[in-house]
Write a protein that holds these residues in place. Structure first.
Motif, short mmCIF file in Angstrom:
data_model
loop_
_atom_site.label_atom_id
_atom_site.label_comp_id
_atom_site.label_asym_id
_atom_site.label_seq_id
_atom_site.Cartn_x
_atom_site.Cartn_y
_atom_site.Cartn_z
N LYS A 80 0.82 -1.21 0.00
CA LYS A 80 0.00 0.00 0.00
C LYS A 80 0.85 1.25 0.00
CE LYS A 80 -4.08 2.13 2.04
NZ LYS A 80 -5.17 2.04 3.04
N SER A 87 -1.29 -2.24 -7.41
CA SER A 87 -2.49 -2.54 -6.63
C SER A 87 -2.54 -4.00 -6.19
CB SER A 87 -3.75 -2.21 -7.45
OG SER A 87 -3.85 -3.04 -8.59
N LYS A 120 -9.94 6.56 -9.85
CA LYS A 120 -10.98 5.57 -9.55
C LYS A 120 -10.41 4.45 -8.67
CE LYS A 120 -13.54 6.24 -13.89
NZ LYS A 120 -13.97 5.57 -15.16
N LEU A 121 -9.23 3.97 -9.02
CA LEU A 121 -8.60 2.93 -8.22
C LEU A 121 -8.29 3.44 -6.82
CD1 LEU A 121 -7.08 0.12 -8.03
CD2 LEU A 121 -5.03 1.41 -8.65
N LYS A 171 -9.67 5.56 -4.94
CA LYS A 171 -10.82 5.67 -4.05
C LYS A 171 -11.06 4.37 -3.30
CE LYS A 171 -13.21 9.30 -6.66
NZ LYS A 171 -14.39 9.65 -7.50
N SER A 172 -10.81 3.24 -3.95
CA SER A 172 -11.05 1.95 -3.31
C SER A 172 -9.98 1.62 -2.27
CB SER A 172 -11.12 0.84 -4.36
OG SER A 172 -9.87 0.67 -5.02
N PHE A 173 -8.86 2.34 -2.29
CA PHE A 173 -7.79 2.12 -1.33
C PHE A 173 -7.67 3.25 -0.31
CE2 PHE A 173 -6.49 -0.82 -4.62
CZ PHE A 173 -5.86 -1.85 -3.93
N GLY A 174 -8.57 4.22 -0.38
CA GLY A 174 -8.48 5.36 0.53
C GLY A 174 -7.31 6.26 0.24
N GLU A 215 -7.29 8.66 -2.36
CA GLU A 215 -7.78 9.60 -3.37
C GLU A 215 -6.96 10.89 -3.41
OE1 GLU A 215 -12.03 11.73 -4.65
OE2 GLU A 215 -11.88 10.42 -2.90
#
Length: 331
Positions: free
Chosen positions: A147, A193, A236-237, A239-242, A244
């Motif tokens: 991450k 990712s 977009k990606l 956002k799914s990992f926090g 942004e």
């Protein structure tokens, strides 16, 4: 084959680089790590490159040559991947070159950290004669959690470049390059990712040649808008990992830079892109304080966020640009 000597497949796409090809291939042939499979992919080059590739294969048994019709950089990389048999995979662009210990260092970094991906720092060599620069991702060797590496990638602190990296072969499914400009971004997005670790060597090993006529330095055109589209996908990606904040900030800067180029060389086709680019810049309003640009540019970026006309903003920027360079304002 001893476990300590895994095979590294090095894929070199070749197209219209007869001036640079020998230096590139020689730098790979001369690697201190010897267990290499060197794959030269002649992407339908119309010059002497096909013959040069075949001659290299005659000189070194580790070299394989693939001749194919022209399909672009990403397609050439994919063709090399189809015949690659290595435990690890690397890429070198055929107008660049490597330090002799690059693949030994990248491999050691993967093995030491049990990481599927390793990355080295890069020398940027300007053909026009400007001093060589360095792109540094780490000052010393270290290993990042997945991450953290993704966060750095989304913030552009780790680049999508294919060629300063070593990939373990189990990542091969993610190394499929689309036929488009900025083909390395969707690949990097998929990789960062998914991987759980990323190792950084902390040393400069790769020489990235900046040519006057290269894609990177060419005049803005609609095909380069693909960069913005890919950065939107990054958001977009993210956002799914926090994450942004990092992705939006990068998109904001790139959209601002693209707007500047359009205003400097407007065409009807390019001008149609302006409203969506303004929206991209405005999306970063929430993160304006953290956007990494020079203070002068941040001021003009805020002008666009406030709804000022782009043409007026960049006209004012051009007027003040002279003072920026004259006073050597770095931030």
């Amino acid at each position: 084959m001893a476990l300590s000597e895994p095979l590294i497949s090095v894929i070199i796409p070749v197209y219209k680089v007869e001036t640079y090809l020998d230096q590139c291939v020689q730098s790979v042939v001369d690697q201190t790590y010897r267990n290499l499979e060197i794959i030269l992919v002649d992407d339908g080059s119309p010059d002497t490159c096909p013959v040069m590739c075949d001659k290299w294969a005659e000189r070194d048994s580790r070299i394989k040559v693939v001749h194919k019709t022209n399909g672009g950089l990403g397609d050439a990389r994919n063709a090399g991947l189809e015949v690659a048999t290595g435990d690890y995979i690397g890429f070198v662009d055929s107008d660049d070159w490597c330090e002799k210990d690059m693949y030994q260092s990248l491999l050691d970094s993967c093995v030491k950290n049990d990481a599927p991906l390793s990355i080295c720092n890069v020398f940027v060599d300007w053909e026009c004669g400007w001093p060589t620069e360095k792109t540094v991702f780490a000052e010393a060797a270290k290993c990042l959690a997945g991450k953290d590496a993704l966060r750095m990638y989304l913030a552009d602190d780790l680049t999508a470049w294919a060629w300063n990296k070593l990939y373990r072969s189990d990542l091969k499914e993610f190394l499929q390059y689309p036929k488009q400009s900025y083909e390395d971004i969707p690949v990097a997005r998929a990789l960062f990712s998914k991987v759980e670790k990323v190792a950084l060597t902390g040393d400069c090993h790769y020489h990235y040649r900046q040519r006057q006529g290269s894609i990177v330095n060419s005049k803005v055109n609609v095909s380069q808008f693909k960069l913005i589209e890919e950065l939107r996908e990054n958001v977009k990606l993210a956002k799914s990992f926090g994450l942004e904040k990092e992705a939006v900030a990068r998109l904001t800067v790139s959209a601002f830079n693209f707007l500047e180029k359009i205003c400097a060389n407007p065409t009807d086709e390019l001008c149609e892109l302006i409203p969506s680019l303004v929206a991209d810049v405005c999306q970063g309003k929430e993160y304006a304080a953290s956007v990494s640009v020079r203070r002068l540019d941040k001021m003009f970026m805020r002008g666009i966020m406030l709804g000022l006309p782009c043409k007026g903003v960049f006209a004012a920027r051009r007027i003040l640009q002279w003072f920026y360079w004259k006073l050597n304002l770095k931030k």
